[in-house]
Scaffold this motif. Structure first.
Motif, PDB file in Angstrom:
ATOM      1  N   VAL A 293       0.719  -0.999  -0.027  1.00 53.36           N
ATOM      2  CA  VAL A 293       0.041   0.051   0.051  1.00 53.36           C
ATOM      3  C   VAL A 293       0.889   1.322  -0.174  1.00 53.36           C
ATOM      4  O   VAL A 293       0.402   2.166  -0.814  1.00 53.36           O
ATOM      5  CB  VAL A 293      -1.031   0.035   1.044  1.00 53.36           C
ATOM      6  CG1 VAL A 293      -1.884   1.350   1.104  1.00 53.36           C
ATOM      7  CG2 VAL A 293      -1.955  -1.316   1.254  1.00 53.36           C
ATOM      8  N   THR A 294       1.998   1.115   0.576  1.00 57.35           N
ATOM      9  CA  THR A 294       2.961   2.504   0.647  1.00 57.35           C
ATOM     10  C   THR A 294       3.380   2.703  -0.889  1.00 57.35           C
ATOM     11  O   THR A 294       3.451   3.761  -1.133  1.00 57.35           O
ATOM     12  CB  THR A 294       4.144   1.991   1.581  1.00 57.35           C
ATOM     13  OG1 THR A 294       3.879   1.808   2.776  1.00 57.35           O
ATOM     14  CG2 THR A 294       5.317   3.329   1.384  1.00 57.35           C
ATOM     15  N   LYS A 295       3.626   1.401  -1.624  1.00 54.63           N
ATOM     16  CA  LYS A 295       4.251   1.911  -3.017  1.00 54.63           C
ATOM     17  C   LYS A 295       2.909   2.004  -4.009  1.00 54.63           C
ATOM     18  O   LYS A 295       3.181   2.605  -4.991  1.00 54.63           O
ATOM     19  CB  LYS A 295       4.952   0.370  -3.446  1.00 54.63           C
ATOM     20  CG  LYS A 295       6.282   0.346  -2.795  1.00 54.63           C
ATOM     21  CD  LYS A 295       7.173  -0.929  -3.074  1.00 54.63           C
ATOM     22  CE  LYS A 295       8.544  -1.022  -2.406  1.00 54.63           C
ATOM     23  NZ  LYS A 295       8.379  -1.478  -1.018  1.00 54.63           N
ATOM     24  N   LEU A 296       1.853   1.563  -3.515  1.00 53.50           N
ATOM     25  CA  LEU A 296       0.765   1.481  -4.413  1.00 53.50           C
ATOM     26  C   LEU A 296      -0.362   2.002  -3.679  1.00 53.50           C
ATOM     27  O   LEU A 296      -1.317   0.961  -3.034  1.00 53.50           O
ATOM     28  CB  LEU A 296       0.676   0.209  -5.106  1.00 53.50           C
ATOM     29  CG  LEU A 296      -0.678   0.073  -6.137  1.00 53.50           C
ATOM     30  CD1 LEU A 296      -0.481   1.142  -7.363  1.00 53.50           C
ATOM     31  CD2 LEU A 296      -0.804  -1.160  -6.637  1.00 53.50           C
ATOM     32  N   PRO A 297      -0.781   3.128  -3.323  1.00 55.02           N
ATOM     33  CA  PRO A 297      -2.122   3.563  -2.330  1.00 55.02           C
ATOM     34  C   PRO A 297      -3.186   2.966  -3.018  1.00 55.02           C
ATOM     35  O   PRO A 297      -4.124   2.617  -2.233  1.00 55.02           O
ATOM     36  CB  PRO A 297      -1.981   4.975  -2.642  1.00 55.02           C
ATOM     37  CG  PRO A 297      -0.573   5.255  -2.635  1.00 55.02           C
ATOM     38  CD  PRO A 297      -0.020   4.283  -3.649  1.00 55.02           C
ATOM     39  N   LYS A 298      -3.356   2.843  -4.186  1.00 62.49           N
ATOM     40  CA  LYS A 298      -4.567   2.453  -4.859  1.00 62.49           C
ATOM     41  C   LYS A 298      -5.012   0.915  -4.517  1.00 62.49           C
ATOM     42  O   LYS A 298      -6.126   0.432  -4.661  1.00 62.49           O
ATOM     43  CB  LYS A 298      -4.685   2.502  -6.348  1.00 62.49           C
ATOM     44  CG  LYS A 298      -5.060   3.766  -6.894  1.00 62.49           C
ATOM     45  CD  LYS A 298      -5.057   3.744  -8.276  1.00 62.49           C
ATOM     46  CE  LYS A 298      -6.462   3.175  -8.709  1.00 62.49           C
ATOM     47  NZ  LYS A 298      -6.534   3.331 -10.172  1.00 62.49           N
ATOM     48  N   ALA A 299      -3.858   0.077  -3.833  1.00 60.51           N
ATOM     49  CA  ALA A 299      -4.140  -1.117  -3.735  1.00 60.51           C
ATOM     50  C   ALA A 299      -4.947  -1.059  -2.262  1.00 60.51           C
ATOM     51  O   ALA A 299      -5.489  -2.405  -2.115  1.00 60.51           O
ATOM     52  CB  ALA A 299      -2.742  -1.913  -3.339  1.00 60.51           C
ATOM     53  N   ALA A 300      -5.359   0.027  -1.524  1.00 57.33           N
ATOM     54  CA  ALA A 300      -5.926  -0.159  -0.463  1.00 57.33           C
ATOM     55  C   ALA A 300      -7.367  -0.608  -0.725  1.00 57.33           C
ATOM     56  O   ALA A 300      -8.110  -1.368  -0.021  1.00 57.33           O
ATOM     57  CB  ALA A 300      -5.950   1.110   0.151  1.00 57.33           C
TER      58      ALA A 300
ATOM     59  N   LYS B  52       0.217   7.665 -13.694  1.00 57.33           N
ATOM     60  CA  LYS B  52      -0.523   8.473 -13.081  1.00 57.33           C
ATOM     61  C   LYS B  52       0.160   8.600 -11.931  1.00 57.33           C
ATOM     62  O   LYS B  52      -0.295   8.269 -10.591  1.00 57.33           O
ATOM     63  CB  LYS B  52      -1.904   7.898 -12.760  1.00 57.33           C
ATOM     64  CG  LYS B  52      -2.845   7.568 -14.088  1.00 57.33           C
ATOM     65  CD  LYS B  52      -4.325   6.968 -13.693  1.00 57.33           C
ATOM     66  CE  LYS B  52      -4.845   6.675 -15.208  1.00 57.33           C
ATOM     67  NZ  LYS B  52      -6.126   5.944 -14.832  1.00 57.33           N
ATOM     68  N   PRO B  53       1.148   9.299 -11.819  1.00 56.15           N
ATOM     69  CA  PRO B  53       1.929   9.752 -10.450  1.00 56.15           C
ATOM     70  C   PRO B  53       0.912  10.526  -9.331  1.00 56.15           C
ATOM     71  O   PRO B  53       0.129  11.324  -9.789  1.00 56.15           O
ATOM     72  CB  PRO B  53       3.127  10.524 -10.891  1.00 56.15           C
ATOM     73  CG  PRO B  53       2.530  11.099 -12.064  1.00 56.15           C
ATOM     74  CD  PRO B  53       1.790  10.120 -12.855  1.00 56.15           C
ATOM     75  N   THR B  54       1.218  10.262  -8.026  1.00 46.49           N
ATOM     76  CA  THR B  54       0.546  10.563  -7.107  1.00 46.49           C
ATOM     77  C   THR B  54       1.628  10.912  -6.229  1.00 46.49           C
ATOM     78  O   THR B  54       2.809  10.652  -6.018  1.00 46.49           O
ATOM     79  CB  THR B  54      -0.596   9.640  -6.522  1.00 46.49           C
ATOM     80  OG1 THR B  54       0.054   8.649  -6.074  1.00 46.49           O
ATOM     81  CG2 THR B  54      -1.676   9.374  -7.529  1.00 46.49           C
ATOM     82  N   ARG B  55       1.104  11.691  -5.002  1.00 49.65           N
ATOM     83  CA  ARG B  55       2.148  12.073  -3.719  1.00 49.65           C
ATOM     84  C   ARG B  55       2.772  10.964  -3.280  1.00 49.65           C
ATOM     85  O   ARG B  55       2.034   9.951  -2.864  1.00 49.65           O
ATOM     86  CB  ARG B  55       1.262  13.030  -2.855  1.00 49.65           C
ATOM     87  CG  ARG B  55       2.505  13.725  -1.970  1.00 49.65           C
ATOM     88  CD  ARG B  55       3.090  14.658  -2.609  1.00 49.65           C
ATOM     89  NE  ARG B  55       3.891  15.470  -1.749  1.00 49.65           N
ATOM     90  CZ  ARG B  55       5.311  15.185  -1.654  1.00 49.65           C
ATOM     91  NH1 ARG B  55       5.945  14.349  -2.307  1.00 49.65           N
ATOM     92  NH2 ARG B  55       6.043  16.126  -0.678  1.00 49.65           N
ATOM     93  N   ASN B  56       3.990  10.904  -3.148  1.00 52.48           N
ATOM     94  CA  ASN B  56       4.495   9.637  -2.641  1.00 52.48           C
ATOM     95  C   ASN B  56       4.875  10.172  -1.069  1.00 52.48           C
ATOM     96  O   ASN B  56       6.020  10.886  -0.781  1.00 52.48           O
ATOM     97  CB  ASN B  56       5.908   9.403  -3.350  1.00 52.48           C
ATOM     98  CG  ASN B  56       6.777   8.106  -2.791  1.00 52.48           C
ATOM     99  OD1 ASN B  56       6.339   7.800  -1.584  1.00 52.48           O
ATOM    100  ND2 ASN B  56       7.745   7.669  -3.509  1.00 52.48           N
ATOM    101  N   TRP B  57       4.083   9.819  -0.143  1.00 53.51           N
ATOM    102  CA  TRP B  57       4.312  10.003   1.241  1.00 53.51           C
ATOM    103  C   TRP B  57       5.591   9.546   1.677  1.00 53.51           C
ATOM    104  O   TRP B  57       5.903  10.022   2.916  1.00 53.51           O
ATOM    105  CB  TRP B  57       3.173   9.500   2.093  1.00 53.51           C
ATOM    106  CG  TRP B  57       1.972  10.419   1.587  1.00 53.51           C
ATOM    107  CD1 TRP B  57       0.900  10.335   0.961  1.00 53.51           C
ATOM    108  CD2 TRP B  57       1.796  11.912   1.484  1.00 53.51           C
ATOM    109  NE1 TRP B  57       0.015  11.146   0.618  1.00 53.51           N
ATOM    110  CE2 TRP B  57       0.354  12.130   1.066  1.00 53.51           C
ATOM    111  CE3 TRP B  57       2.838  12.894   2.260  1.00 53.51           C
ATOM    112  CZ2 TRP B  57       0.191  13.743   1.117  1.00 53.51           C
ATOM    113  CZ3 TRP B  57       2.324  14.301   2.438  1.00 53.51           C
ATOM    114  CH2 TRP B  57       1.051  14.738   1.697  1.00 53.51           C
ATOM    115  N   ASN B  58       6.193   8.519   1.067  1.00 55.79           N
ATOM    116  CA  ASN B  58       7.348   7.731   1.454  1.00 55.79           C
ATOM    117  C   ASN B  58       8.476   8.708   1.437  1.00 55.79           C
ATOM    118  O   ASN B  58       9.789   8.252   1.764  1.00 55.79           O
ATOM    119  CB  ASN B  58       7.559   6.429   0.999  1.00 55.79           C
ATOM    120  CG  ASN B  58       8.204   5.405   1.658  1.00 55.79           C
ATOM    121  OD1 ASN B  58       8.052   5.333   3.046  1.00 55.79           O
ATOM    122  ND2 ASN B  58       9.017   4.747   1.032  1.00 55.79           N
ATOM    123  N   GLU B  59       8.347   9.571   0.720  1.00 57.72           N
ATOM    124  CA  GLU B  59       9.689  10.754   0.430  1.00 57.72           C
ATOM    125  C   GLU B  59       9.222  12.060   0.664  1.00 57.72           C
ATOM    126  O   GLU B  59      10.096  13.022   0.717  1.00 57.72           O
ATOM    127  CB  GLU B  59       9.734  10.636  -1.155  1.00 57.72           C
ATOM    128  CG  GLU B  59      10.384   9.380  -1.523  1.00 57.72           C
ATOM    129  CD  GLU B  59      10.536   9.482  -3.381  1.00 57.72           C
ATOM    130  OE1 GLU B  59      10.219  10.183  -3.933  1.00 57.72           O
ATOM    131  OE2 GLU B  59      11.005   8.188  -3.876  1.00 57.72           O
TER     132      GLU B  59
END
Length: 235
Positions: free
Chosen positions: A15-22, A68-75
């Motif tokens: 989910v961190t790498k792919l938020p849509k997986a949630a 479709k890049p989104t905000r990467n909260w891990n960075e």
């Protein structure tokens, strides 16, 4: 198609790498917040799922998301992530919990005689409400300022305090997660009876939305903010 994820991938990392997986994991009732630090294989076996099909769907979502890049909260900077959590998830809970409470009570009063499980829903919701309200205050007035201070000015003493605060928050996340999962179980996945009135349906819909927001909220802290802070600042 790139096979980004396998059965050994940690659920929280997915989910961190792919938020849509949630959304996909939620549809299969796979806990990605409190249960985020275990391999996907365990959840697949526990839920009796088709692991090959689930992995195909996850990897297809990942490949689609590359365009479709989104905000990467891990960075993202720590203060930006903390601000996002408070502005998005804390604000939602501070508004939704007191607004939903009277509807939960009304449904119990009107339908509780013929639907006795609603008494348990009422008790669990208000227990969750109290715990979350106290939890948000603890984060905003204590834990988050401490975490940000530690990130800027690390010291052995601060690290010990931060680790202790994080352990307490994770334990509280687990407790909140258990409460909303029990509510889901006794409401048959938030499915109202066929003859349910509008308020009855409203309550179930809003409980489902509460669960969705809460899982995303906990994921951002348990699987992104807390590990990043402790890993980035070593004493």
């Amino acid at each position: 198609m790139e096979q980004r994820f396998t059965e050994q991938s940690l659920i929280g990392d997915i989910v961190t790498k792919l938020p849509k997986a949630a959304d996909l994991l939620k549809a299969h009732r796979i806990d990605f917040c409190c249960g985020g630090q275990r391999p996907l294989k365990e959840a697949i076996e526990e839920r009796g799922l088709d692991g090959e099909e689930l992995l195909h769907q996850l990897n297809a979502l990942y490949n689609e998301a590359q365009h479709k890049p989104t905000r990467n909260w891990n960075e993202a900077p720590f203060d930006e992530l903390v601000d996002h959590i408070m502005r998005t998830h804390h604000r939602y809970l501070n508004e939704e919990l007191p607004q939903l409470s009277p509807y939960v009570t009304k449904v119990l009063r009107v339908h509780g005689m013929h639907h006795p499980h609603l008494s348990r829903v009422h008790k669990l919701f208000h227990e969750l409400k109290m715990e979350l309200e106290q939890h948000l205050i603890k984060e905003e007035t204590g834990a988050f300022p401490l975490i940000l201070q530690f990130a800027d000015n690390p010291s052995p003493e601060n690290r010990e305090a931060v680790e202790r605060a994080i352990r307490e928050l994770v334990d509280e996340h687990d407790a909140a997660g258990d409460l909303i999962k029990e509510i889901r179980d006794i409401t048959n996945d938030f499915t109202p009876p066929e003859d349910a009135c509008g308020t009855y349906r409203l309550v179930y819909n809003r409980l489902a939305a509460l669960e969705e927001d809460l899982f995303t909220h906990i994921h951002l802290e348990n699987n992104i903010l807390f590990p990043r802070v402790l890993a980035a600042v070593k004493i």
